[in-house]
Design a protein around this motif. Structure first.
Motif, PDB file in Angstrom:
ATOM      1  N   ASN A 229     -62.117  49.708-109.626  1.00  0.00           N
ATOM      2  CA  ASN A 229     -63.560  49.976-109.454  1.00  0.00           C
ATOM      3  C   ASN A 229     -64.098  49.301-108.197  1.00  0.00           C
ATOM      4  OD1 ASN A 229     -63.764  50.430-112.314  1.00  0.00           O
ATOM      5  ND2 ASN A 229     -64.119  48.206-112.689  1.00  0.00           N
ATOM      6  N   ILE A 230     -63.277  48.194-107.560  1.00  0.00           N
ATOM      7  CA  ILE A 230     -63.832  48.097-106.170  1.00  0.00           C
ATOM      8  C   ILE A 230     -63.352  49.248-105.006  1.00  0.00           C
ATOM      9  CG2 ILE A 230     -63.185  46.384-104.401  1.00  0.00           C
ATOM     10  CD1 ILE A 230     -62.850  44.302-106.480  1.00  0.00           C
ATOM     11  N   LEU A 231     -62.113  49.557-105.602  1.00  0.00           N
ATOM     12  CA  LEU A 231     -61.698  50.802-104.331  1.00  0.00           C
ATOM     13  C   LEU A 231     -62.396  51.836-104.412  1.00  0.00           C
ATOM     14  CD1 LEU A 231     -57.896  50.561-105.185  1.00  0.00           C
ATOM     15  CD2 LEU A 231     -59.013  49.661-102.959  1.00  0.00           C
ATOM     16  N   GLY A 232     -63.160  52.316-105.716  1.00  0.00           N
ATOM     17  CA  GLY A 232     -63.848  53.414-105.662  1.00  0.00           C
ATOM     18  C   GLY A 232     -65.236  53.256-105.223  1.00  0.00           C
ATOM     19  N   ILE A 233     -65.649  52.050-105.105  1.00  0.00           N
ATOM     20  CA  ILE A 233     -67.166  51.759-104.475  1.00  0.00           C
ATOM     21  C   ILE A 233     -66.735  51.924-103.011  1.00  0.00           C
ATOM     22  CG2 ILE A 233     -68.661  49.924-103.898  1.00  0.00           C
ATOM     23  CD1 ILE A 233     -68.266  48.801-106.632  1.00  0.00           C
ATOM     24  N   LEU A 234     -65.568  51.203-102.484  1.00  0.00           N
ATOM     25  CA  LEU A 234     -65.287  51.319-100.853  1.00  0.00           C
ATOM     26  C   LEU A 234     -64.778  52.817-100.398  1.00  0.00           C
ATOM     27  CD1 LEU A 234     -62.659  48.474-100.664  1.00  0.00           C
ATOM     28  CD2 LEU A 234     -64.965  48.673 -99.692  1.00  0.00           C
TER      29      LEU A 234
END
Length: 288
Positions: A229-234
């Motif tokens: 999820n964090i990678l998707g936001i970045l």
């Protein structure tokens, strides 16, 4: 001349036996009782061929003889009882599943039940007079010694769990209780009554291991989802930033490099998620 014969039972029965046994011209009989364990066991009959007055000294002598005979019979009966008890005890010990130890103050084994062979592979004769603590797993010795001292102080039985050496080098788990008693010679002896719980311990460890693996899978999956999820936001943020800079700028080049690193991180995260979905070898816990 007096003739002696052993007549068993009551006086009435002895008289009947006398009538059957009495030879010609026998007219006088003296019955001397044999007492065994304070009970009348039998008579010794003395008969003569004429009416005779039995002197007190003779009667006392015969009573002394029958008293000695009674004590001999008592000893014989006691031996038979002890032999019977010993045989019964031997049969019980050979068939009992519990493992029983008796150790002295110096730690040497004074007695061990035949079940030791089934549980540890050792014969009882191999362990008699051997140091009990040499067989106990070294990490369990201090706690076991503390337990023995506790029974010495409070004179009550105590629960014990410890590992003992198998003849093949492995370790068996024993669970039970120990109690102290004092011999006639004022020596202190400890008696252990234990049962083999090796299979139970092994089963518990397998269940713990299965639960540990299951927990690890759940945690890994949760972490992988959070990272993804964090990678998707970045990745979305970098995509937006790329629109604000020309393609030939240094910032744009760094954004491209960062985007590729994030894509690689997403691939690794997906591999972790896939790994947690795969089922390992199934272990079936069987209760017997």
């Amino acid at each position: 001349m007096a003739v002696g014969k052993l007549l068993l039972g009551t006086i009435e029965k002895s008289k009947l036996q006398f009538e059957e046994y009495k030879p010609d011209r026998m007219s006088s009989m003296l019955l001397v009782p044999i007492i065994v364990e304070n009970r009348l066991s039998a008579f010794i009959s003395f008969m003569v061929n004429k009416n005779q007055y039995w002197a007190t000294s003779i009667v006392k002598m015969l009573l002394t003889v029958t008293s000695m005979l009674g004590r001999v019979l008592e000893g014989k009966q006691e031996e038979e009882r002890l032999s019977e008890i010993e045989e019964r005890y031997r049969i019980i010990c050979e068939n009992i599943s519990a493992l029983i130890y008796e150790i002295g103050e110096n730690g040497n084994i004074l007695y061990i039940s035949p079940s030791v062979t089934r549980i540890t592979g050792f014969c009882a004769q191999e362990l008699i007079e051997k140091c009990f603590f040499d067989l106990v797993y070294f990490e369990d010795r201090p706690k076991l010694v503390t337990t023995l001292l506790k029974t010495k102080n409070n004179k009550q039985s105590s629960e014990v769990i410890f590992r003992i050496k198998h003849k093949n080098g492995e370790w068996c788990w024993l669970e039970g209780s120990t109690k102290l008693y004092r011999t006639i010679e004022e020596e202190l002896h400890w008696v252990f009554v234990t049962r083999d719980i090796t299979d139970q311990r092994r089963l518990e460890n397998e269940i713990i291991e299965l639960n540990k693996n299951e927990l690890l899978t759940i945690v890994s999956k949760k972490i992988a989802n959070e990272i993804n999820n964090i990678l998707g936001i970045l990745v979305e943020e970098i995509t937006d930033l790329k629109r604000d800079f020309p393609g030939e700028s240094l910032v744009y080049a760094k954004l491209i490099k960062t985007e590729k690193a994030l894509e690689r991180a997403e691939e690794l995260t997906e591999q972790l998620r896939t790994l947690t979905k795969k089922k390992g070898p199934t272990k079936e816990v069987v209760f017997v």
